[in-house]
Design a protein around this motif. Structure first.
Motif, short mmCIF file in Angstrom:
data_model
loop_
_atom_site.label_atom_id
_atom_site.label_comp_id
_atom_site.label_asym_id
_atom_site.label_seq_id
_atom_site.Cartn_x
_atom_site.Cartn_y
_atom_site.Cartn_z
N VAL A 141 0.74 -0.86 -0.25
CA VAL A 141 0.15 -0.17 -0.09
C VAL A 141 0.97 1.55 0.29
N ARG A 142 1.64 1.33 1.16
CA ARG A 142 3.39 2.33 0.57
C ARG A 142 3.82 2.67 -0.37
N ASP A 143 4.52 1.59 -0.90
CA ASP A 143 5.05 1.87 -2.56
C ASP A 143 4.18 1.63 -3.69
N ALA A 144 3.08 2.34 -3.68
CA ALA A 144 2.33 1.74 -4.67
C ALA A 144 2.17 0.48 -4.89
N GLY A 145 2.55 -1.09 -4.65
CA GLY A 145 2.91 -2.42 -5.09
C GLY A 145 1.90 -2.98 -5.73
N HIS A 146 0.67 -2.11 -5.11
CA HIS A 146 -1.49 -3.22 -5.11
C HIS A 146 -0.90 -2.93 -6.78
N ILE A 147 -2.33 -3.55 -7.25
CA ILE A 147 -3.00 -3.31 -8.06
C ILE A 147 -3.76 -2.24 -8.22
N GLY A 148 -3.31 -1.36 -9.33
CA GLY A 148 -4.07 0.24 -9.11
C GLY A 148 -4.88 0.74 -10.58
N MET A 149 -5.31 0.85 -10.61
CA MET A 149 -5.74 1.87 -12.08
C MET A 149 -5.26 2.89 -12.58
N ASP A 150 -3.72 2.61 -12.93
CA ASP A 150 -3.60 3.73 -13.18
C ASP A 150 -3.35 4.06 -14.91
N SER A 151 -3.69 2.70 -15.13
CA SER A 151 -4.04 2.97 -16.84
C SER A 151 -5.15 3.90 -17.26
N ILE A 152 -6.59 3.93 -15.92
CA ILE A 152 -7.55 4.59 -16.43
C ILE A 152 -7.28 6.39 -16.19
N LEU A 153 -6.76 6.75 -15.10
CA LEU A 153 -6.20 7.14 -14.04
C LEU A 153 -5.16 8.95 -15.23
N ILE A 154 -4.89 7.48 -16.23
CA ILE A 154 -3.61 8.41 -16.97
C ILE A 154 -4.31 9.59 -17.79
N LEU A 155 -5.46 8.62 -18.79
CA LEU A 155 -6.21 9.62 -19.23
C LEU A 155 -6.98 11.01 -18.97
N VAL A 156 -6.88 10.70 -16.80
CA VAL A 156 -8.15 11.77 -16.57
C VAL A 156 -7.22 12.78 -16.46
N PRO A 157 -7.70 14.86 -16.74
CA PRO A 157 -6.98 15.45 -16.62
C PRO A 157 -6.56 16.00 -14.44
#
Length: 164
Positions: A67-83
């Motif tokens: 959780v601290r080091d962002a090693g969990h699965i995230g939705m980064d690919s979708i959030l990159i498209l958001v301002p």
């Protein structure tokens, strides 16, 4: 913020060390159990329960470090498209939800651990309450790490992973 970051980075680093060491101990215990069963024809009775308890510690502490080091699965690919501004708000909501989850882990882990503390685990004479200690520790770590992420988002900075 700097003191919290130093503390959390140290906590995450030692949490990862603990998880790796615990994994090595689990491997040694299981190897000893296999040796006892197939070579000595007398399997030790305590190995299975001890390995199961250690798995809880390894996975829950390791998950908190993730959780601290962002090693969990995230939705980064979708959030990159958001301002940037809406993305920050979504990230804050995610960290608030993770923080609330950590609070529930601490509270329920404590309640469950205390409710079974008088009972002993089979073959190792260890209180059942020890199974819930990693839930409380992991929840507390997740709370600290989520607070750090929220502060970093408010200050528009990044949380530096513990390994830098």
């Amino acid at each position: 913020m700097r003191a919290l970051t130093r503390f959390n980075a140290t906590l995450a680093r030692y949490g990862a060390y603990f998880s790796v060491a615990g994994l090595l101990v689990i491997v040694a215990i299981v190897a000893f159990q296999v040796f006892g069963r197939y070579v000595l024809n007398s399997s030790p009775t305590w190995t299975e329960n001890l390995a199961l308890v250690l798995i809880l510690y390894v996975t829950l502490i390791g998950a908190a470090v993730g959780v601290r080091d962002a090693g969990h699965i995230g939705m980064d690919s979708i959030l990159i498209l958001v301002p940037e501004d809406p993305r920050r708000i979504v990230e804050m909501v995610v960290h608030v939800l993770v923080l609330v989850f950590g609070i529930f882990m601490v509270w329920n882990g404590w309640v469950l651990g205390m409710s079974v503390a008088p009972y002993k685990l089979a073959n190792i004479s260890l209180s059942e309450g020890w199974r819930y200690v990693p839930l409380v520790l992991s929840g507390a770590m997740i709370i600290l790490f989520s607070i750090e992420h929220l502060i970093a988002l408010i200050q528009r900075t990044e949380v530096e992973p513990a390994w830098h």
